[in-house]
Write a protein that holds these residues in place. Structure first.
Motif, PDB file in Angstrom:
ATOM      1  N   ASN A   1       0.971  -1.253  -0.004  1.00  0.00           N
ATOM      2  CA  ASN A   1      -0.027  -0.182  -0.147  1.00  0.00           C
ATOM      3  C   ASN A   1       0.661   1.128   0.345  1.00  0.00           C
ATOM      4  O   ASN A   1       0.431   2.047  -0.646  1.00  0.00           O
ATOM      5  CB  ASN A   1      -1.282  -0.010   1.410  1.00  0.00           C
ATOM      6  N   ILE A   2       1.788   1.118   0.568  1.00  0.00           N
ATOM      7  CA  ILE A   2       2.789   3.019   0.822  1.00  0.00           C
ATOM      8  C   ILE A   2       3.518   2.787  -0.518  1.00  0.00           C
ATOM      9  O   ILE A   2       3.661   4.149  -0.649  1.00  0.00           O
ATOM     10  CB  ILE A   2       3.372   2.479   1.899  1.00  0.00           C
ATOM     11  N   SER A   3       3.119   1.439  -1.357  1.00  0.00           N
ATOM     12  CA  SER A   3       4.114   1.991  -2.873  1.00  0.00           C
ATOM     13  C   SER A   3       3.311   1.677  -3.993  1.00  0.00           C
ATOM     14  O   SER A   3       3.352   2.050  -5.314  1.00  0.00           O
ATOM     15  CB  SER A   3       5.707   0.716  -3.308  1.00  0.00           C
ATOM     16  N   PHE A   4       2.039   1.860  -3.772  1.00  0.00           N
ATOM     17  CA  PHE A   4       1.014   0.993  -4.647  1.00  0.00           C
ATOM     18  C   PHE A   4       0.311   2.155  -4.005  1.00  0.00           C
ATOM     19  O   PHE A   4      -0.851   2.384  -5.235  1.00  0.00           O
ATOM     20  CB  PHE A   4       1.505   0.225  -5.140  1.00  0.00           C
TER      21      PHE A   4
ATOM     22  N   LEU B   1      -4.195   1.659  -5.442  1.00  0.00           N
ATOM     23  CA  LEU B   1      -4.893   1.283  -4.681  1.00  0.00           C
ATOM     24  C   LEU B   1      -6.016   2.032  -3.340  1.00  0.00           C
ATOM     25  O   LEU B   1      -6.814   0.927  -3.685  1.00  0.00           O
ATOM     26  CB  LEU B   1      -4.167   0.079  -3.688  1.00  0.00           C
ATOM     27  N   LEU B   2      -6.023   3.670  -3.727  1.00  0.00           N
ATOM     28  CA  LEU B   2      -6.630   4.576  -3.455  1.00  0.00           C
ATOM     29  C   LEU B   2      -8.106   4.499  -4.421  1.00  0.00           C
ATOM     30  O   LEU B   2      -9.085   4.922  -4.163  1.00  0.00           O
ATOM     31  CB  LEU B   2      -6.182   5.360  -2.704  1.00  0.00           C
ATOM     32  N   ALA B   3      -7.507   4.071  -5.396  1.00  0.00           N
ATOM     33  CA  ALA B   3      -8.689   4.158  -7.035  1.00  0.00           C
ATOM     34  C   ALA B   3      -9.380   3.603  -7.101  1.00  0.00           C
ATOM     35  O   ALA B   3     -10.370   3.234  -7.456  1.00  0.00           O
ATOM     36  CB  ALA B   3      -7.744   5.121  -8.025  1.00  0.00           C
ATOM     37  N   ARG B   4      -8.879   1.937  -6.861  1.00  0.00           N
ATOM     38  CA  ARG B   4      -9.321   0.610  -7.903  1.00  0.00           C
ATOM     39  C   ARG B   4      -8.232  -0.002  -7.039  1.00  0.00           C
ATOM     40  O   ARG B   4      -6.982  -0.709  -6.670  1.00  0.00           O
ATOM     41  CB  ARG B   4      -9.488   1.188  -9.337  1.00  0.00           C
ATOM     42  N   PRO B   5      -9.154  -1.532  -6.999  1.00  0.00           N
ATOM     43  CA  PRO B   5      -8.784  -3.008  -6.676  1.00  0.00           C
ATOM     44  C   PRO B   5      -7.695  -2.812  -7.603  1.00  0.00           C
ATOM     45  O   PRO B   5      -8.238  -2.732  -9.199  1.00  0.00           O
ATOM     46  CB  PRO B   5     -10.093  -3.985  -6.859  1.00  0.00           C
TER      47      PRO B   5
ATOM     48  N   THR C   1      -3.821   3.863   4.129  1.00  0.00           N
ATOM     49  CA  THR C   1      -3.189   4.223   3.121  1.00  0.00           C
ATOM     50  C   THR C   1      -3.571   5.411   3.033  1.00  0.00           C
ATOM     51  O   THR C   1      -1.865   6.481   2.411  1.00  0.00           O
ATOM     52  CB  THR C   1      -3.564   3.037   2.082  1.00  0.00           C
ATOM     53  N   LEU C   2      -4.521   5.956   3.115  1.00  0.00           N
ATOM     54  CA  LEU C   2      -5.010   7.375   3.018  1.00  0.00           C
ATOM     55  C   LEU C   2      -4.155   8.646   3.610  1.00  0.00           C
ATOM     56  O   LEU C   2      -3.454   9.703   3.436  1.00  0.00           O
ATOM     57  CB  LEU C   2      -6.071   8.608   3.295  1.00  0.00           C
TER      58      LEU C   2
END
Length: 238
Positions: free
Chosen positions: A40-43, A47-51, A95-96
Motif C-alpha cells: 500500500n505504501i508503494s502503490f 490502490l486508493l482508486a481501484r482494486p 493508506t490515505l
C-alpha cells in the motif's frame, strides 16, 4: 537517444530522494497506527482508486515484494478468488494517511532551495499539469501495472505536493511495464537478466527496447514541453 532514456534518471532521482525524505513522516503514521505498510505504501496512488487485478499484481511484484501475508494478517488488504487485491476499510484509512505523509515530506523536501534560481515549490503547479498529460497519454501505451496505477487517487483540495508526488509515482510504472515487456520479449527471465553485466549486448538491447516501449507516453508533450519537464525535474532537490 530516446527522450525516455534522458528523462528516466531525472525522474528516478527526484522521486527516490523525495520518498527518502518522507520516511520520517510516514514513520510517524506507522507509529501512531501500529500498522506496518507494505504494497500500500508503494502503490497507494492506484490502490486508493481501484482494486488491483491479478495481472497487475503479478506485474508490480515481478521484481520482489510478492509476499502479502503481512498485509492479510493485519487486515489492511484482502484478495478475492480471482486474485484481485483491494484495501479494506482499515487499510484505506491507513493508506490515505500514508499518502498525506508522503506529500507532507515532499512539500518539506521540495521547498528546500540552496540558491535563488531554484524554483522550489513554485515548480509544482506546472509539473502537476505536465504529469496529468503524461498519465492520460499512458493509458493508451501502458501495461497492466500502469493500468492499475492511473488514473490516480487524489483527495479533494489536494496540495500540489500531493498531486506531483502521487502522479510521479504512477508514471514510473509506465517504464516498469516497458521493461518487463522488453526482457520477456528477449526470451529472458528476470534472474537471467540480472545475471548479465551492464555492458552485455543482450542487456543493452533490452534497455534500448525499454526506451522504445516507454517513449510513446512522452509523445503527448510538445518538444518544448519535454525539455520543460526535464528542466523542472532537474531543478528540484535530489
Amino acid at each position: 537517444m530516446h527522450y525516455a532514456a534522458l528523462v528516466r534518471p531525472a525522474l528516478d532521482r527526484v522521486y527516490s530522494a523525495m520518498r527518502a525524505a518522507a520516511r520520517e513522516h510516514t514513520g510517524r503514521v506507522v507509529e501512531q497506527t501500529g500498522l506496518r505498510p507494505g504494497l500500500n505504501i508503494s502503490f497507494y496512488f492506484g490502490l486508493l482508486a481501484r482494486p488491483m487485478p491479478a495481472a497487475a499484481f503479478a506485474a508490480v511484484t515481478a521484481y520482489g515484494a510478492g509476499d502479502m501475508s503481512d498485509e492479510l494478517a493485519q487486515g489492511i488488504m484482502a484478495v478475492d478468488e480471482q486474485g484481485t487485491w483491494s484495501l479494506t476499510g482499515k487499510g484505506r484509512e491507513f493508506t490515505l494517511a500514508l499518502q498525506q505523509a508522503v506529500a507532507d515530506g515532499a512539500q518539506e523536501h521540495w521547498g528546500r532551495t540552496t540558491i535563488a534560481t531554484m524554483p522550489g515549490l513554485a515548480a509544482l503547479p506546472r509539473l502537476a499539469e505536465l504529469l496529468a498529460v503524461l498519465l492520460e497519454a499512458g493509458r493508451a501505451s501502458g501495461g497492466p501495472a500502469f493500468a492499475a496505477a492511473a488514473p490516480v487517487f487524489e483527495p479533494a483540495g489536494a496540495s500540489y505536493a500531493l498531486r506531483v508526488s502521487t502522479r510521479m509515482g504512477a508514471l514510473r510504472h509506465h517504464r516498469g511495464d516497458a521493461h518487463r515487456a522488453a526482457w520477456a520479449a528477449a526470451g529472458l527471465t528476470l534472474e537471467q537478466l540480472r545475471a548479465l553485466p551492464a555492458d552485455d549486448p543482450v542487456r543493452v538491447a533490452v534497455e534500448e527496447d525499454t526506451n522504445r516501449r516507454d517513449a510513446p507516453v512522452y509523445d503527448a508533450l510538445t518538444e518544448a514541453q519535454r525539455w520543460e519537464f526535464l528542466a523542472l525535474l532537474a531543478a528540484l532537490p535530489g
